[in-house]
Each structure stands twice: as structure tokens, then as C-alpha cells.
Scaffold this motif. Structure first.
Motif, short mmCIF file in Angstrom:
data_model
loop_
_atom_site.label_atom_id
_atom_site.label_comp_id
_atom_site.label_asym_id
_atom_site.label_seq_id
_atom_site.Cartn_x
_atom_site.Cartn_y
_atom_site.Cartn_z
N LEU A 99 41.02 30.92 51.61
CA LEU A 99 40.50 29.82 50.79
C LEU A 99 41.19 29.85 49.44
CD1 LEU A 99 36.77 30.04 51.87
CD2 LEU A 99 38.46 28.35 52.56
N THR A 100 41.80 28.72 49.07
CA THR A 100 42.71 28.66 47.93
C THR A 100 42.03 28.12 46.68
OG1 THR A 100 44.52 28.31 49.49
CG2 THR A 100 44.94 27.72 47.19
N LEU A 101 42.11 28.90 45.60
CA LEU A 101 41.69 28.42 44.28
C LEU A 101 42.95 28.26 43.43
CD1 LEU A 101 39.20 30.29 45.47
CD2 LEU A 101 38.22 29.70 43.28
N ASP A 102 42.79 27.88 42.17
CA ASP A 102 43.98 27.61 41.36
C ASP A 102 44.90 28.84 41.22
OD1 ASP A 102 43.18 25.06 41.09
OD2 ASP A 102 42.68 25.16 38.96
N ASP A 103 44.29 30.00 40.95
CA ASP A 103 45.12 31.16 40.64
C ASP A 103 45.06 32.27 41.67
OD1 ASP A 103 45.86 29.98 38.20
OD2 ASP A 103 43.94 30.61 37.33
N PHE A 163 28.95 34.97 60.72
CA PHE A 163 29.85 34.46 59.68
C PHE A 163 31.21 35.13 59.85
CE2 PHE A 163 25.43 34.56 58.07
CZ PHE A 163 25.19 33.19 58.20
N TYR A 164 31.88 34.72 60.92
CA TYR A 164 33.07 35.41 61.42
C TYR A 164 34.35 34.96 60.73
CZ TYR A 164 33.27 31.09 64.05
OH TYR A 164 33.31 29.76 64.38
N HIS A 165 34.28 33.83 60.05
CA HIS A 165 35.41 33.37 59.22
C HIS A 165 34.90 33.30 57.78
CE1 HIS A 165 37.74 30.90 62.51
NE2 HIS A 165 38.37 32.04 62.26
N LEU A 166 35.81 33.47 56.83
CA LEU A 166 35.41 33.37 55.42
C LEU A 166 34.78 32.00 55.12
CD1 LEU A 166 35.40 34.69 52.61
CD2 LEU A 166 37.70 33.71 52.25
N ASP A 167 35.27 30.96 55.77
CA ASP A 167 34.78 29.61 55.43
C ASP A 167 33.40 29.31 56.02
OD1 ASP A 167 35.36 29.02 58.08
OD2 ASP A 167 36.65 27.32 57.64
N PRO A 176 35.12 27.05 47.94
CA PRO A 176 35.49 26.76 46.55
C PRO A 176 34.81 25.47 46.09
CG PRO A 176 37.44 27.20 47.90
CD PRO A 176 36.28 26.99 48.84
N LEU A 177 34.17 25.54 44.94
CA LEU A 177 33.56 24.33 44.35
C LEU A 177 34.61 23.53 43.59
CD1 LEU A 177 30.35 26.07 43.05
CD2 LEU A 177 30.39 24.15 44.66
N ASP A 178 35.56 24.26 43.02
CA ASP A 178 36.70 23.67 42.31
C ASP A 178 37.78 24.75 42.27
OD1 ASP A 178 35.97 25.49 40.27
OD2 ASP A 178 34.73 23.99 39.27
N GLY A 179 38.73 24.64 41.37
CA GLY A 179 39.82 25.61 41.34
C GLY A 179 39.43 26.98 40.80
N HIS A 180 38.20 27.09 40.27
CA HIS A 180 37.84 28.33 39.60
C HIS A 180 36.50 28.93 40.01
CE1 HIS A 180 41.16 27.71 36.85
NE2 HIS A 180 40.77 26.44 36.81
N ASN A 181 35.69 28.20 40.74
CA ASN A 181 34.35 28.71 41.06
C ASN A 181 34.04 28.48 42.53
OD1 ASN A 181 31.94 29.99 40.47
ND2 ASN A 181 30.95 28.15 39.68
#
Ligand code: DA2
Length: 283
Positions: free
Chosen positions: A136-140, A176-180, A185-190
Motif C-alpha cells: 500500500l503506497t503512501l507519499d513517502d 486478514f491475509y492481505h495487508l489491504d 491509506p486515507l491520504d498520502g500520509h495517514n
């Protein structure tokens, strides 16, 4: 062409960004094998109903201003509707999936071919990984799940290829076998997450990285409420996740409830049906 910034959600002052999603119409969806605790081949699934529910999800994205591209479904690959598992796409670089179970093996090359045919830079993975199901991709940073499907070696491989730090998180509950299934992610940082899905060490990591995270209950996680998709202002979420939805509304998100009960019979929700295509920004 860069996608536009969405107007702020009506219920708050949050600003979403338009996204590009890849989806796969569930024309061949079925529950004919069991590779996770949600699947019961004796109960099966109603393909026509799955298609209707999936069409609602696609329409919801388009109403929000997102672009949806489609990959052709393949007869004999009933789980191919879960596009999130097909790859990880960051800055136009596509890290392919290599599935844990033989039943899904052929999906990896099918998704990678879709991207190669459209001139994306692709990489065939050496290590087992199930795409955005576990990345799961966030900004950084990219958060990466392990414990049931994706190998830690794939986390290292993905980091080298996409050039963003990858943080390993260990999943411990087979539901809950996958991270998703346990975090989004709610946004790029949280993020929002259900702590009970993670090892103690990973819970500590999440607490440190996301002191302002939204914490979900087991009740909401158990209806795949965390298998949600946010553009920063609008959150598309399983309708049954009532507590989490109310909390998100209280925080100013515009919550879009969808009914995907038929796809949940295979262990999937809105996010599983949605692979985000993050194109190169040129930066
Ligand atoms: C939310 N999740 C878990 C996903 N990203 N994908 C759903 C995959 C379902 C499939 N039957 C399987 O068990 O692989």
C-alpha cells in the motif's frame, strides 16, 4: 496528462485527487476453490449479482471523477476480478505479481502484459507477492504485508525497483491475509487500520508512524471495512462497515457506501477490485 484535483468533499474541507484505476469485470467470477477462510465452494457465488455490484463500484469511482481502465477477464481465472493483486504501480513502474496459490498463478503474467502493452516499465518478480493486496503506497513510503501471501524478499525487491522505502508489517490473523484487509491509506500520509491483525512489533511500528491513524474495530474489520479506497477526501467502503463509516464522516470524509457482498464470498471488497495506476510524474 496529469489528473485534476477533485473538488473538496462536501462534508468537510478535505481535498481529494483524481485517480486512475484498473478494474476487471467479474464475468467469470465464482467460488470454486478455497484459498482463504472467507471462501466456501459448497456455497458458491452468484456471478450475475457480482457483476451488478461491481458495476456499482465502477460507477461510484466515475461519479467521483476518477478514470477507470479495464483489463479483459479470463475464463478459468475466477479471482481475476481482484485487480489489486495484479501488480504494484508506482511512478509508472510496474512490479508484477507472483501468486502464492496455483489457482491464481496465470493472473500475474496477464496483468503484467496489460501494462507492457501500454509501454509501462515492467518488472517480472522473482519473489512471491500479491501486488497491492500486500503493498500500500503512501507519499513517502510503501507499507508491505507479510505472513500469509507475500514474501519479505519481495518487499526488498519492490523497494529496489520503485525507489521508495518499503516498511514490512506482519499479519497474524488468517481472516486478514492481505495487508489491504487490515489497513488503508486515507491520504498520502495517514492510514486507518485494525491493530488486532498485526504482530506486536508491527503494531508498535504503526503507532510510531501514524500517531493520528483512525483505529478500526474488529466488527468493522470483519466485514472487510478496511478494504476501502480513499482519494484523500472521498472514501469508498463496504456498506456494512457502519462504525468506521460514521467515524470517517465525523472526521470530514465523504463516505461512499457500496454493497459487494457477493465478492466478499471470495474474500474481497472494494480495494481488492481496484489497482491504482500511479503514472510517472516526470519529477
Ligand atoms: C482484500 N484482498 C484480500 C485482496 N486484495 N484480494 C482478494 C483476493 C481474494 C482471493 N480469493 C484470494 O484469496 O486470493
Amino acid at each position: 496528462m496529469p489528473l485534476a484535483t477533485l473538488p473538496a468533499a462536501t462534508s468537510g474541507d478535505r481535498t481529494g485527487t483524481a485517480r486512475h484505476y484498473l478494474m476487471c469485470r467479474p464475468e467469470f467470477f465464482a467460488v470454486t476453490y478455497a484459498i482463504n477462510p472467507w471462501m466456501d465452494p459448497d456455497q458458491g457465488a452468484d456471478t450475475a449479482q457480482a457483476v451488478r455490484q461491481w458495476e456499482e463500484l465502477r460507477a461510484a469511482y466515475e461519479r467521483l471523477g476518477h478514470k477507470v481502465s479495464l483489463i479483459d477477464p479470463v475464463d478459468g481465472l475466477p479471482d481475476m476480478v481482484f485487480a489489486a493483486n495484479g501488480a504494484l504501480v508506482v511512478d509508472g513502474r510496474v512490479y508484477g505479481a507472483k501468486f502464492t496459490h496455483a489457482e491464481r498463478t496465470a493472473e500475474g503474467p496477464a496483468y503484467l502484459r496489460w501494462f507492457a502493452d501500454r509501454s509501462f516499465e515492467t518488472m517480472e518478480p522473482t519473489h512471491t507477492n500479491e501486488g497491492e493486496g500486500d503493498f500500500l503506497t503512501l507519499d513517502d513510503v510503501v507499507l508491505a504485508g507479510t505472513g500469509f501471501r507475500t514474501d519479505v524478499a519481495a518487499h526488498v525487491e519492490a523497494q529496489e525497483f520503485v525507489g521508495r522505502p518499503v516498511v514490512t508489517l506482519r499479519l497474524i490473523d488468517p481472516r486478514f491475509y492481505h495487508l489491504d484487509t487490515a489497513l488503508f491509506p486515507l491520504d498520502g500520509h495517514n492510514v486507518a487500520y485494525y491493530p488486532g491483525a498485526f504482530s506486536e512489533g508491527s503494531r508498535n511500528v504503526l503507532r510510531r508512524m501514524f500517531p493520528d491513524a483512525v483505529i478500526a474495530t474488529e466488527e468493522d474489520a470483519a466485514v472487510l471495512g478496511l478494504n476501502a479506497v480513499s482519494d484523500g477526501a472521498n472514501v469508498v467502503i463496504n456498506a456494512e462497515a457502519t462504525g468506521l463509516s460514521r467515524e470517517l464522516e465525523r472526521l470530514g470524509y465523504n463516505v461512499v457506501r457500496v454493497e459487494l457482498s457477493e465478492l466478499r464470498k471470495a474474500g474481497g471488497g472494494p480495494k481488492c477490485c481496484t489497482l491504482e495506476i500511479r503514472e510517472a510524474t516526470g519529477a
